[in-house]
Design an enzyme around this catalytic site. Structure first.
Site, PDB file in Angstrom:
ATOM      1  N   CYS A  53       0.804  -1.223   0.000  1.00  0.00           N
ATOM      2  CA  CYS A  53       0.000   0.000   0.000  1.00  0.00           C
ATOM      3  C   CYS A  53       0.840   1.277   0.000  1.00  0.00           C
ATOM      4  CB  CYS A  53      -0.946  -0.004   1.192  1.00  0.00           C
ATOM      5  SG  CYS A  53      -2.140  -1.373   1.147  1.00  0.00           S
TER       6      CYS A  53
ATOM      7  N   HIS B 250      -3.367   6.988   3.055  1.00  0.00           N
ATOM      8  CA  HIS B 250      -3.767   5.734   2.418  1.00  0.00           C
ATOM      9  C   HIS B 250      -5.185   5.391   2.848  1.00  0.00           C
ATOM     10  CE1 HIS B 250      -3.945   1.725   0.993  1.00  0.00           C
ATOM     11  NE2 HIS B 250      -3.883   1.179   2.200  1.00  0.00           N
TER      12      HIS B 250
ATOM     13  N   ASN C 258     -10.207   0.193  -0.455  1.00  0.00           N
ATOM     14  CA  ASN C 258      -8.748   0.167  -0.377  1.00  0.00           C
ATOM     15  C   ASN C 258      -8.199  -0.411  -1.672  1.00  0.00           C
ATOM     16  OD1 ASN C 258      -6.037  -0.304   0.113  1.00  0.00           O
ATOM     17  ND2 ASN C 258      -6.348  -1.356   2.061  1.00  0.00           N
TER      18      ASN C 258
END
Length: 334
Positions: A116, A256, A286
């Site tokens: 990520c 994020h 996500n």
């Protein structure tokens, strides 16, 4: 040598057409819109559900969008870095497919895997290449088909993830704009809490790995949550302190998009008001390395030249980091 900075001069993006809503998901697994929104913050997510297409396809679409918006000649792009943890193949890289599709005949290309944090790590690499004086124009892509390793019988993970891609044009400038600073860290002890058990050289695909669902993401949510909040908060505070950034002069923070509670906890630790925190998790979920560039693409019209922007992310590894950039241009307003 003149003082070169790496500046973002354009943003492109792409998300698949298919929208998987919480209502539809609740027909597949024991969950509900209230449960997902309270604990994760995702209302819907995009899913690439067409046969034979992967994250490389998403990256190609995002780069085409970037080229169309900026109007640059693909031959003038000197390199492309694709951040992904869901590549189409072990090899060749997504990046090689993207430059071929975009007709970037003079560009080097490779993938970068930092989960990520991938986009932020790739941006830091691109900035270093620009600042060295060797390159003038690069493209950084975050492209993910995270749904390819999601178990839709596991209600703790399947509501979280979505597919998409974002791309930025990075160019050299002598203005005091662009990439200013970063702090990047890795803590390898986090492996056991968040990883994909099979599909690599340790556990290649076999009847055993398939039967035991080893090609789906393994995450110990509570532990990951704690590490994410602590590390993102501490590194971002350190970055802000050494760059004299605070609530008064930070224009935006782009975290994020992993979990709304993580985002809120990080913002609270920095004493930032909600209106300065950019959030798209409710729309896209996500999307791993694609999250941050998707936020830039989705909210591009909110930026203005010179805005102070803080990025922060946390991912499997554990990898984490924070970065500071000054936005490079005034986009066309929607």
């Amino acid at each position: 040598m003149s003082n070169l900075h790496a500046i973002i001069t354009g943003v492109g993006g792409y998300v698949p057409d298919y929208v998987l809503t919480n209502e539809e998901l609740s027909q597949m697994v024991d969950t509900s819109d209230e449960w997902i929104m309270t604990r994760i913050g995702v209302k819907e997510r995009r899913v690439l559900n067409k046969e034979g297409l992967g994250s490389g396809y998403l990256g190609k679409k995002a780069v085409h969008n970037l080229l169309d918006k900026t109007g640059i000649d693909p031959d003038t792009v000197e390199g492309l870095i694709c951040a992904t943890c869901s590549p189409d193949y072990q090899f060749p890289s997504n990046a090689t497919q993207i430059v071929e599709d975009a007709k970037m005949k003079n560009a080097f290309a490779y993938d970068l895997g930092a989960a990520c944090c991938g986009f932020m790590y790739a941006m830091d690499t691109a900035a270093s290449l620009i600042e060295s004086g060797r390159y003038k124009r690069l493209v950084v892509v975050g492209a993910e088909k995270t749904t390819s390793f999601v178990d839709y019988t596991d209600r703790s993970t399947c509501p979280i993830f979505g597919d998409g891609a974002g791309a930025v044009l990075v160019e050299a400038t002598e203005e005091d704009l662009g990439w200013q600073d970063s702090i990047l860290r890795t803590d390898g002890s986090g492996f056991k809490y968040l990883h994909l058990p099979a599909g690599g050289s340790v556990n290649p695909a076999s009847h055993y790995t398939v039967d035991h669902k080893m090609h789906y993401i393994h995450q110990e949510g509570r532990t990951v949550f704690k590490y994410a909040v602590n590390n993102m908060s501490h590194l971002t505070a350190e970055l802000c302190e050494r760059n004299h950034l605070n609530n008064d002069n930070i224009d935006w923070i782009i975290p994020h998009q992993a979990n709304i509670r993580i985002i809120q906890a990080v913002a609270h630790s920095l004493d930032l008001p909600p209106e300065k925190v950019m959030i798209t998790i409710h729309k896209y979920g996500n999307a791993s390395a694609a999250c941050i560039p998707l936020v830039m693409w989705d909210m591009e019209d909110k930026f203005k030249k010179g805005d102070n922007i803080v990025l922060t992310a946390f991912g499997a590894g554990f990898v984490f980091g924070s970065a500071y950039l000054k936005w490079g241009y005034d986009p066309v307003r929607k």
